[in-house]
Design a protein around this motif. Structure first.
Motif, PDB file in Angstrom:
ATOM      1  N   UNK A 219       3.323   5.921  -3.180  1.00 29.59           N
ATOM      2  CA  UNK A 219       4.673   6.694  -3.495  1.00 29.59           C
ATOM      3  C   UNK A 219       4.645   6.793  -5.011  1.00 29.59           C
ATOM      4  N   UNK A 220       4.308   5.711  -5.778  1.00 26.17           N
ATOM      5  CA  UNK A 220       4.322   5.476  -7.191  1.00 26.17           C
ATOM      6  C   UNK A 220       3.634   6.637  -7.669  1.00 26.17           C
ATOM      7  N   UNK A 221       2.013   6.585  -7.238  1.00 23.06           N
ATOM      8  CA  UNK A 221       1.204   7.641  -7.745  1.00 23.06           C
ATOM      9  C   UNK A 221       1.703   8.946  -7.514  1.00 23.06           C
ATOM     10  N   UNK A 222       2.200   9.330  -6.254  1.00 24.66           N
ATOM     11  CA  UNK A 222       2.601  10.758  -6.164  1.00 24.66           C
ATOM     12  C   UNK A 222       4.054  11.162  -6.538  1.00 24.66           C
ATOM     13  N   UNK A 223       4.777   9.999  -6.727  1.00 25.09           N
ATOM     14  CA  UNK A 223       6.193  10.451  -7.158  1.00 25.09           C
ATOM     15  C   UNK A 223       6.435  10.573  -8.690  1.00 25.09           C
ATOM     16  N   UNK A 224       5.525  10.033  -9.343  1.00 23.92           N
ATOM     17  CA  UNK A 224       5.372  10.272 -10.864  1.00 23.92           C
ATOM     18  C   UNK A 224       6.783   9.734 -11.555  1.00 23.92           C
ATOM     19  N   UNK A 225       7.187  10.308 -12.542  1.00 17.95           N
ATOM     20  CA  UNK A 225       8.406   9.766 -13.519  1.00 17.95           C
ATOM     21  C   UNK A 225       9.471  10.084 -12.789  1.00 17.95           C
ATOM     22  N   UNK A 226       9.647  10.768 -11.704  1.00 13.82           N
ATOM     23  CA  UNK A 226      10.932  11.145 -11.309  1.00 13.82           C
ATOM     24  C   UNK A 226      11.393  10.199 -10.243  1.00 13.82           C
ATOM     25  N   UNK A 227      10.332   9.526  -9.653  1.00 12.65           N
ATOM     26  CA  UNK A 227      10.869   8.332  -8.777  1.00 12.65           C
ATOM     27  C   UNK A 227      11.009   7.001  -9.260  1.00 12.65           C
ATOM     28  N   UNK A 228      12.486   6.903  -9.125  1.00 15.22           N
ATOM     29  CA  UNK A 228      12.798   5.423  -9.689  1.00 15.22           C
ATOM     30  C   UNK A 228      12.803   4.174  -8.959  1.00 15.22           C
ATOM     31  N   UNK A 229      12.938   4.451  -7.736  1.00 12.17           N
ATOM     32  CA  UNK A 229      12.926   3.110  -6.794  1.00 12.17           C
ATOM     33  C   UNK A 229      12.630   3.636  -5.310  1.00 12.17           C
ATOM     34  N   UNK A 230      12.091   2.521  -4.654  1.00 10.19           N
ATOM     35  CA  UNK A 230      11.776   2.935  -3.295  1.00 10.19           C
ATOM     36  C   UNK A 230      12.547   1.796  -2.258  1.00 10.19           C
TER      37      UNK A 230
ATOM     38  N   UNK B  22       5.072  16.489  -2.180  1.00  8.75           N
ATOM     39  CA  UNK B  22       3.713  15.475  -2.429  1.00  8.75           C
ATOM     40  C   UNK B  22       3.844  14.160  -1.829  1.00  8.75           C
ATOM     41  N   UNK B  23       4.998  13.511  -1.826  1.00  9.59           N
ATOM     42  CA  UNK B  23       4.958  12.162  -1.177  1.00  9.59           C
ATOM     43  C   UNK B  23       4.616  12.349   0.337  1.00  9.59           C
ATOM     44  N   UNK B  24       4.888  13.290   1.022  1.00  5.39           N
ATOM     45  CA  UNK B  24       4.569  13.273   2.757  1.00  5.39           C
ATOM     46  C   UNK B  24       2.976  13.581   2.575  1.00  5.39           C
ATOM     47  N   UNK B  25       2.635  14.525   1.707  1.00  6.95           N
ATOM     48  CA  UNK B  25       1.152  14.790   1.711  1.00  6.95           C
ATOM     49  C   UNK B  25       0.283  13.544   1.739  1.00  6.95           C
TER      50      UNK B  25
ATOM     51  N   UNK C 252       1.152  10.384   1.912  1.00  8.37           N
ATOM     52  CA  UNK C 252       1.256   9.384   2.879  1.00  8.37           C
ATOM     53  C   UNK C 252       0.144   9.706   4.054  1.00  8.37           C
ATOM     54  N   UNK C 253       0.533  10.936   4.522  1.00  4.89           N
ATOM     55  CA  UNK C 253      -0.616  11.336   5.750  1.00  4.89           C
ATOM     56  C   UNK C 253      -2.066  11.377   5.216  1.00  4.89           C
ATOM     57  N   UNK C 254      -2.500  11.673   4.018  1.00  8.72           N
ATOM     58  CA  UNK C 254      -3.792  11.603   3.556  1.00  8.72           C
ATOM     59  C   UNK C 254      -4.327  10.226   3.353  1.00  8.72           C
ATOM     60  N   UNK C 255      -3.623   9.414   2.535  1.00 10.51           N
ATOM     61  CA  UNK C 255      -4.132   8.384   1.980  1.00 10.51           C
ATOM     62  C   UNK C 255      -3.996   7.029   3.012  1.00 10.51           C
ATOM     63  N   UNK C 256      -2.622   6.878   3.931  1.00  6.78           N
ATOM     64  CA  UNK C 256      -2.682   5.778   4.626  1.00  6.78           C
ATOM     65  C   UNK C 256      -2.429   6.212   6.351  1.00  6.78           C
ATOM     66  N   UNK C 257      -2.755   7.500   6.471  1.00  7.07           N
ATOM     67  CA  UNK C 257      -2.816   8.211   7.759  1.00  7.07           C
ATOM     68  C   UNK C 257      -1.380   7.839   8.340  1.00  7.07           C
ATOM     69  N   UNK C 258      -0.319   8.287   7.823  1.00  6.63           N
ATOM     70  CA  UNK C 258       0.996   8.151   8.240  1.00  6.63           C
ATOM     71  C   UNK C 258       1.379   9.298   8.975  1.00  6.63           C
ATOM     72  N   UNK C 259       2.219   9.042   9.891  1.00 10.32           N
ATOM     73  CA  UNK C 259       2.766  10.394  11.018  1.00 10.32           C
ATOM     74  C   UNK C 259       4.255  10.427  10.383  1.00 10.32           C
ATOM     75  N   UNK C 260       4.703  11.460   9.725  1.00 10.53           N
ATOM     76  CA  UNK C 260       6.101  11.620   9.304  1.00 10.53           C
ATOM     77  C   UNK C 260       7.001  11.886  10.383  1.00 10.53           C
TER      78      UNK C 260
ATOM     79  N   UNK D 270       0.717  -1.091   0.086  1.00 11.78           N
ATOM     80  CA  UNK D 270      -0.141   0.045  -0.125  1.00 11.78           C
ATOM     81  C   UNK D 270       0.920   1.448  -0.072  1.00 11.78           C
ATOM     82  N   UNK D 271       1.955   1.318   0.718  1.00 11.85           N
ATOM     83  CA  UNK D 271       2.793   2.548   0.882  1.00 11.85           C
ATOM     84  C   UNK D 271       3.596   2.535  -0.683  1.00 11.85           C
ATOM     85  N   UNK D 272       3.829   1.270  -1.258  1.00 13.28           N
ATOM     86  CA  UNK D 272       4.387   1.364  -2.624  1.00 13.28           C
ATOM     87  C   UNK D 272       3.495   2.008  -3.627  1.00 13.28           C
TER      88      UNK D 272
END
Length: 803
Positions: free
Chosen positions: A735-746, A788-791, A793-801, A730-732
């Motif tokens: 991240x792929x949706x928010x990171x777009x083409x610039x995100x190459x690897x997690x 964008x990634x942090x927002x 994570x906070x919105x869609x999986x309720x993550x605390x950064x 779910x985290x991945x």
């Protein structure tokens, strides 16, 4: 199948190189898979000559060595020799400087100019074992010969050398399973005459030992011929025959058996020699024996006959499984003094049944079950009788018995010239067509403007239709001589090339073997009990075998799991406990409307991760070790990362179910002990089974690799505190949706659960790799991407950064 080039030259003299002959045979359809050099003495005694010891005196600096001068032809050389029997005036065998000698262990050492205890030595006077001629090392070889000094030793010892070509014979070319068969093709390819074996010297010496022959079923045995030879002496074959057999990969046995093997590989006609004194009643009966009859074959195994085998019998019972394997009680031995020599043509069907039911594959059955030449038995019989008389003595003591009530006729095939031009794609003049066919022993009759009738000898079992005749013309004319026309066009252009499924499977196999996995192939038949006790297979979907050989092989498998576990058990029981296996195989299912098959890929991992070493402690394999392999496999196929779901269903203790959309592509996990115990495996096993057919549909070809970008990659780390129920998958996805083409690897470099964070939570430490292939990333762009990634994570999986 190995063919001696020297023997081919006995049929058709030629000066072409072996490489050229191999090229011609391959172009004509007899693919040459390799060429090797056979030498009756390793190294061929190259650089070894006959010499004469001119002087011999004690070595000044060594009590056990002698100083000699040896005439080796063009010069006289000094040689230091340690043999006790070396003396002046001897004719000896000398390995000159540069000669390469083979040791009994297969190593090679080169003779060099040397100083031995202060004295120059330019060669070596050889003992028997140093040349590979025997085991004697008590002293040098002393020859009794008038050959001039410098004569190559190979001439004195008659060293046999020949090139041997190995032909990958296709099942339809039974006619080429002999030196004569290959020579027939060369006759056409080289346009030269072929010299058939000469049997003009054959004659019956007397008829003192006749044998009556009865064939009860002429359908299974259309032709049976034989004769007797008496007063023979069984012993070793002459050197030329032993070298012939060794060159084509056979071990000499004795002169009688070797003679039959020579004819088999020379003319393609299997023969069998019976000890005549063991043939009860001097009578041969070709028939089938009742089902359940016991028969002991030459390998000393007692076999139960099925009643379908054709047997060669005497008045007391079976002597031989016809065309397959001889019996223990009637074979030729050292004490044999008379033989009955059999040469027959058997129905391919009856030989194939006999060979399959007893699991016996012999050189004879290989030829009989594909179809031999029904016109060859008597010629081969005469040639074999002459050879046996030559090398084993004796006399022919019966006339030839030749039972051939219904001769097999030549094939008649109608051929149209227009069809030849159409199928070949090029016009070949009629005269050339006729010439090619004549060179292949195919007669042309009734020619007219439209076509002709081809008369084909029955030994060409693969040439029975017009298309076969045209193929024969083309393979001799030469595929390379048919050029593609510039006007050929395609009627459509495909948008995408078809996937090469074999190539994809091969590349995946390469990947897995490169990671230390071994490929296995298991039986598609398995135990019904597996599906009944598994807890996850549906017994109603079992494909049952009606005429099953045993209860253990009663159904077709629904999964590759249990047959693979049996392989694990086999290895573990032999103390091979660290195992990595994979298998491509088919699973079978019964449905209301029929049956369904699925191609699966299975992987097994058990034992230690690596062999025990002082560098690091040995660890048991764990789930990530197998899941990483699955990920790499999917990446290789360019399949997008699947969704995963944690399951605890049979056959697993725990596993991940992999899905693309709503379609399951497989499962990866730890097998439960209840499942592994069904196959007697008592250690933990990680198992993956993927639906290979579906993966191939989703694969967009093998992953293409590009040049490394000249613009740098940037890494940023984040620590997320999330609910334990949130999976990395779910985290991945977020991240792929928010990171777009610039995100190459997690990457995940730490996971924490403990008293330092809230109960019911876990912390992921993640690394994010950002890169733009067209320019260098600025701090502003990097910060925007991470924001964008942090927002998300906070919105869609309720993550605390954690900052």
């Amino acid at each position: 199948m190995k063919i001696s080039v020297n023997r081919l030259k006995d049929y058709i003299p030629f000066e072409e190189t072996t490489e050229r002959i191999a090229e011609l045979l391959t172009q004509s359809g007899l693919e040459v898979e390799g060429v090797e050099r056979f030498e009756s003495i390793a190294g061929g005694l190259r650089g070894v000559v006959i010499g004469e010891v001119l002087t011999c005196e004690a070595h000044p600096n060594a009590d056990r060595l002698k100083k000699t001068t040896v005439d080796v032809g063009p010069e006289v050389v000094p040689i230091v020799c340690g043999a006790p029997n070396v003396a002046k005036g001897q004719k000896v065998v000398v390995a000159t400087v540069g000669a390469a000698l083979s040791t009994p262990d297969g190593d090679v050492f080169v003779i060099k100019k040397a100083k031995i205890r202060g004295e120059v030595s330019q060669g070596m006077i050889c003992a028997e074992d140093e040349l590979g001629l025997g085991q004697d090392h008590d002293g040098i070889m002393v020859l009794d010969t008038e050959l001039p000094n410098g004569t190559p030793a190979g001439e004195y010892f008659k060293v046999t050398t020949t090139d041997v070509v190995e032909i990958g014979l296709t099942p339809n070319r039974a006619d080429a399973a002999s030196h004569l068969g290959v020579a027939r093709d060369l006759k056409a390819l080289l346009a030269r005459d072929l010299e058939m074996p000469d049997v003009s010297g054959f004659k019956v010496d007397n008829t003192s030992r006749p044998v009556e022959v009865v064939v009860e079923d002429a359908t299974d045995c259309p032709r049976y011929a034989g004769l007797t030879i008496s007063n023979i002496k069984v012993g070793p074959s002459p050197e030329w025959l032993q070298n012939y057999l060794k060159a084509i990969g056979l071990e000499p046995i004795n002169n009688v058996v070797d003679a039959t093997n020579f004819i088999l590989h020379d003319l393609g006609q299997p023969l069998h020699a019976f000890d005549l004194d063991k043939v009860k009643g001097d009578k041969i009966i070709v028939k089938k024996l009742p089902k359940g009859t016991s028969f002991t074959t030459l390998d000393e195994k007692e076999r139960k006959l099925t009643g379908e085998e054709l047997m060669i019998c005497d008045e007391d019972g079976g002597l031989c499984i016809a065309g397959v394997f001889g019996g223990l009680g009637s074979g030729v031995s050292d004490g044999t003094t008379a033989i009955f020599l059999e040469s027959a043509y058997f129905s391919p069907d009856v030989i194939r049944r006999g060979s399959l039911v007893h699991g016996l594959k012999t050189d004879a059955s290989f030829r009989f079950e594909r179809g031999t030449d029904p016109n060859m038995p008597v010629l081969a019989l005469k040639k074999a009788a002459l050879l046996i008389k030559e090398i084993a003595g004796g006399e022919i003591t019966s006339a030839i018995t030749d039972l051939y009530p219904s001769p097999i006729a030549d094939f008649e095939v109608s051929v149209k010239y227009a069809h030849i031009d159409r199928l070949i794609g090029k016009h070949i003049p009629k005269e050339h067509v006729h010439s090619i066919l004549k060179s292949l022993d195919i007669d042309v009759t009734n020619p007219d403007e439209k076509g002709f009738t081809a008369i084909v000898k029955p030994y060409r079992v693969d040439v029975t239709r017009e298309a076969d005749i045209i193929e024969e013309i083309l393979r001799i004319y030469g595929f390379e001589n048919v050029l593609l026309s510039d006007t050929y066009q395609s009627s459509f252009l495909a948008e995408h090339p078809a996937k090469d499924t074999n190539k994809l499977q091969y590349r995946v196999s390469e990947l897995l073997t490169g990671m230390g996995y071994f490929e296995i192939m298991t039986n598609s038949l398995t135990k019904p009990g597996y599906s009944e006790k598994s807890g996850f297979l549906n017994t109603a979907e079992n494909v049952e075998i009606y005429n099953k050989l045993s209860e253990d092989l009663g159904v077709m498998r629904q999964s590759l799991l249990f047959t693979g576990l049996e392989v694990l058990a086999h290895n573990i029981n032999r103390r091979q406990t660290d195992l990595k296996f994979f298998e491509f195989g088919t699973a079978y299912f019964k449905e209301q409307e029929g049956y369904r098959e699925e191609k699966h890929l299975s992987m097994f991992l058990t034992g230690k991760k690596a062999a025990e070493s002082w560098l690091e402690p040995s660890k048991e394999v764990a789930f990530p070790d197998l899941y990483t392999v699955v990920e790499r496999l999917l990446d290789k196929l360019n399949v997008r990362v699947p969704a995963v779901e944690i399951i605890h269903d049979a056959p697993f203790d725990y596993a991940l179910k992999l899905k693309i959309g709503e379609k399951e592509i497989g499962k990866v996990g730890l097998l439960s002990s209840e499942i592994t115990k069904l196959a007697d495996v008592k250690q933990e096993v990680l198992f993956a089974e993927l639906r290979w057919d579906y993966l191939l549909k989703k694969a967009s070809g093998l992953k293409q690799y590009a040049e490394i970008s000249k613009f740098p990659e940037v890494r940023r780390d984040l620590s997320l505190v999330i609910d334990k129920s949130v999976s990395f998958d779910a985290v991945r996805k977020v991240a792929e949706k928010a990171g777009g083409k610039l995100l190459k690897h997690i990457g995940v470099f730490d996971v924490y659960q403990g008293d330092k964070i809230e109960a019911g939570k876990k912390a992921y430490a993640l690394s994010f790799y950002l890169q733009d292939n067209t320019k260098t990333l600025t701090d502003k762009i990097i910060d925007q991407s991470m924001g964008r990634l942090m927002k998300s994570f906070e919105k869609e999986i309720g993550a605390l950064i954690r900052k």
